[in-house]
Design a protein around this motif. Structure first.
Motif, PDB file in Angstrom:
ATOM      1  N   LEU A 344       0.832  -1.204   0.000  1.00 46.51           N
ATOM      2  CA  LEU A 344       0.000   0.000   0.000  1.00 46.51           C
ATOM      3  C   LEU A 344       0.865   1.251   0.000  1.00 46.51           C
ATOM      4  O   LEU A 344       1.914   1.302   0.638  1.00 46.51           O
ATOM      5  CB  LEU A 344      -0.912   0.010   1.230  1.00 46.51           C
ATOM      6  CG  LEU A 344      -2.004  -1.070   1.275  1.00 46.51           C
ATOM      7  CD1 LEU A 344      -2.652  -1.112   2.649  1.00 46.51           C
ATOM      8  CD2 LEU A 344      -3.056  -0.808   0.190  1.00 46.51           C
ATOM      9  N   TYR A 354     -11.348   3.401   1.722  1.00 43.87           N
ATOM     10  CA  TYR A 354     -11.709   2.942   3.068  1.00 43.87           C
ATOM     11  C   TYR A 354     -12.758   3.889   3.645  1.00 43.87           C
ATOM     12  O   TYR A 354     -12.438   4.967   4.140  1.00 43.87           O
ATOM     13  CB  TYR A 354     -10.475   2.897   3.977  1.00 43.87           C
ATOM     14  CG  TYR A 354      -9.353   2.066   3.403  1.00 43.87           C
ATOM     15  CD1 TYR A 354      -9.378   0.678   3.464  1.00 43.87           C
ATOM     16  CD2 TYR A 354      -8.265   2.688   2.769  1.00 43.87           C
ATOM     17  CE1 TYR A 354      -8.351  -0.077   2.924  1.00 43.87           C
ATOM     18  CE2 TYR A 354      -7.236   1.940   2.234  1.00 43.87           C
ATOM     19  CZ  TYR A 354      -7.283   0.558   2.308  1.00 43.87           C
ATOM     20  OH  TYR A 354      -6.269  -0.193   1.764  1.00 43.87           O
ATOM     21  N   LYS A 363     -11.946  -3.428   6.300  1.00 43.57           N
ATOM     22  CA  LYS A 363     -11.279  -3.626   5.019  1.00 43.57           C
ATOM     23  C   LYS A 363      -9.774  -3.399   5.139  1.00 43.57           C
ATOM     24  O   LYS A 363      -8.968  -4.193   4.643  1.00 43.57           O
ATOM     25  CB  LYS A 363     -11.865  -2.677   3.963  1.00 43.57           C
ATOM     26  CG  LYS A 363     -11.228  -2.835   2.585  1.00 43.57           C
ATOM     27  CD  LYS A 363     -11.798  -1.844   1.577  1.00 43.57           C
ATOM     28  CE  LYS A 363     -11.120  -2.001   0.221  1.00 43.57           C
ATOM     29  NZ  LYS A 363     -11.584  -0.990  -0.751  1.00 43.57           N
ATOM     30  N   SER A 366      -8.134  -6.247   7.130  1.00 48.51           N
ATOM     31  CA  SER A 366      -8.049  -7.458   6.306  1.00 48.51           C
ATOM     32  C   SER A 366      -6.892  -7.372   5.319  1.00 48.51           C
ATOM     33  O   SER A 366      -6.154  -8.347   5.113  1.00 48.51           O
ATOM     34  CB  SER A 366      -9.373  -7.678   5.565  1.00 48.51           C
ATOM     35  OG  SER A 366      -9.304  -8.796   4.718  1.00 48.51           O
ATOM     36  N   GLU A 367      -6.698  -6.209   4.713  1.00 56.66           N
ATOM     37  CA  GLU A 367      -5.615  -6.040   3.744  1.00 56.66           C
ATOM     38  C   GLU A 367      -4.244  -6.058   4.427  1.00 56.66           C
ATOM     39  O   GLU A 367      -3.272  -6.590   3.877  1.00 56.66           O
ATOM     40  CB  GLU A 367      -5.811  -4.745   2.958  1.00 56.66           C
ATOM     41  CG  GLU A 367      -7.011  -4.807   2.024  1.00 56.66           C
ATOM     42  CD  GLU A 367      -7.146  -3.559   1.159  1.00 56.66           C
ATOM     43  OE1 GLU A 367      -6.264  -2.687   1.227  1.00 56.66           O
ATOM     44  OE2 GLU A 367      -8.165  -3.462   0.436  1.00 56.66           O
ATOM     45  N   SER A 370      -3.524  -9.787   5.062  1.00 57.43           N
ATOM     46  CA  SER A 370      -3.214 -10.557   3.858  1.00 57.43           C
ATOM     47  C   SER A 370      -1.908 -10.128   3.206  1.00 57.43           C
ATOM     48  O   SER A 370      -1.112 -10.970   2.757  1.00 57.43           O
ATOM     49  CB  SER A 370      -4.355 -10.456   2.846  1.00 57.43           C
ATOM     50  OG  SER A 370      -4.538  -9.111   2.429  1.00 57.43           O
ATOM     51  N   LYS A 371      -1.657  -8.830   3.166  1.00 64.60           N
ATOM     52  CA  LYS A 371      -0.461  -8.331   2.473  1.00 64.60           C
ATOM     53  C   LYS A 371       0.810  -8.500   3.301  1.00 64.60           C
ATOM     54  O   LYS A 371       1.921  -8.554   2.778  1.00 64.60           O
ATOM     55  CB  LYS A 371      -0.651  -6.864   2.098  1.00 64.60           C
ATOM     56  CG  LYS A 371      -1.748  -6.630   1.057  1.00 64.60           C
ATOM     57  CD  LYS A 371      -1.928  -5.156   0.769  1.00 64.60           C
ATOM     58  CE  LYS A 371      -3.120  -4.899  -0.159  1.00 64.60           C
ATOM     59  NZ  LYS A 371      -2.930  -5.515  -1.494  1.00 64.60           N
TER      60      LYS A 371
END
Length: 377
Positions: A344, A354, A363, A366-367, A370-371
């Protein structure tokens, strides 16, 4: 008021008479179990009206009782410093009350459904959980006698319309005056320190009550920060505070509880400085990763506001426990490794990507998970 039937069981207590423009009422003190016994809430409900005119009629003035709120108050009433300093307001029909001018006492039947609650139904519901002796918790009451339903509704509406919620940051700030330790006091001290220390990633960025910092730089409220931090210190903030007030020390956590609240044992060990250092390192890594998004104050940017901050505070647990060093310092460079793989960019942290509120927080969290390729525990 009339004399009550001699055969009926009654309760009697001291009252003083008070006259105001609305009329006369009585101010007294009742034991909690007596109050619970005789009171009832007239819940606002829809009833069938005139069938010919198809009129809908609302009766009752109280809102629905919240069971969760009642349980929360029920827990509070058993704390060592529990208090209800403001009056519970009741209405009693004339045939159920007798006031003796000579003794300044009021007598009412000791049975169900005698006193209608105009204000205080949740406090009364909470008192049902009080575990001490009968009537050990005294409650100041205001009693109206034979009041018109319209006036009852006006009293209820006026009280609830004019009540102002206490600013949460003011509540957080007031814990500075507490003599005993508590999650609230610890969180307050850490938040204040991070806001005041030059070089801190939060230097003058927190809205602290009673300070005259540059308002254009402040993006996070004291309450938001304190509440987020306390979640990592305690799973039961009120009980912990009560234990400290009683001169004891709450227990440390182990296993899943400690994984969920990894700063708990540092808090119990009074290592507030180390907690502050860990939080400092974590957010300094964020500031170095996204310096523009962290520093800039603009309506469309979210990283340094509640949407971004709350997502980052949730991610903190995952980042911290990933090093398997609970109770120890995770360094700035270690936290920087966590964010290294997250692609990001500063410009990504905007309100379009967002949305403000829980949806945007979820959101972003979660990112981040995962990232960063962290394994959730």
């Amino acid at each position: 008021m009339k004399e009550i039937e001699l055969s009926e069981q009654t309760i009697e207590f001291k009252c003083i008479k008070c006259t105001q423009p609305l009329g006369t009422f009585y101010i007294g003190v009742m034991g909690h179990s007596d109050l619970v016994k005789i009171s009832y809430a007239d819940i606002r409900r829809l009833e069938a009206g005139n069938e010919m005119r198809d009129i809908e009629i609302y009766s009752g003035i109280q809102r629905e009782l919240s069971p969760n709120r009642a349980k929360e108050i029920g827990k509070y009433v058993n704390m060592v410093d529990a208090t209800f300093p403001t009056a519970v307001i009741l209405h009693i029909n004339q045939e159920n009350a007798f006031y003796d001018e000579n003794t300044s006492t009021i007598k009412v039947p000791f049975r169900d459904n005698v006193a209608k609650v105009l204000d205080g139904q949740h406090r009364i519901a909470g008192l049902e959980y009080f575990t001490k002796d009968d009537n050990a918790f005294q409650i100041n009451v205001t009693i109206f006698i034979e009041m018109e339903l319209e006036d009852q509704a006006i009293v209820f509406a006026t009280i609830n319309k004019t009540q102002t919620k206490v600013n949460k940051s003011l509540v957080a700030d007031l814990f500075a005056f507490a003599e005993k330790r508590s999650p609230q006091k610890t969180a307050h001290n850490i938040v204040r320190a991070l806001n005041e220390k030059v070089g801190s990633p939060f230097y003058e960025k927190i809205k602290i009550l009673g300070t005259a910092n540059d308002k254009e730089k402040e993006t996070i409220t004291q309450a938001t920060f304190s509440e987020s931090l306390m979640r990592y210190l305690s799973k039961d903030i009120m009980t912990d505070r009560d234990i400290f007030k009683r001169g004891k020390t709450p227990e440390k956590y182990q296993g899943p509880d400690l994984l969920a609240r990894p700063l708990r044992n540092l808090f119990i060990e009074e290592k507030e400085i180390l907690i502050a250092k860990i939080i400092w390192n974590y957010f300094e890594a964020i500031r170095l990763k996204w310096p523009v998004a962290w520093q800039i104050v603009a309506p469309e940017m979210i990283l340094n506001k509640s949407t971004g901050f709350l997502a980052l505070m949730k991610f903190f647990r995952d980042a911290y426990v990933s090093f398997n060093k609970i109770g120890e310092e995770v360094t700035l460079n270690e936290f920087r490794e966590v964010f290294e793989s997250i692609g990001l960019k500063d410009v990504d942290f905007n309100r379009t990507n967002y949305l403000p509120g829980t949806a945007g927080q979820a959101k972003l969290y979660s990112e981040l998970i995962s990232k960063s390729r962290l394994i959730q525990t």
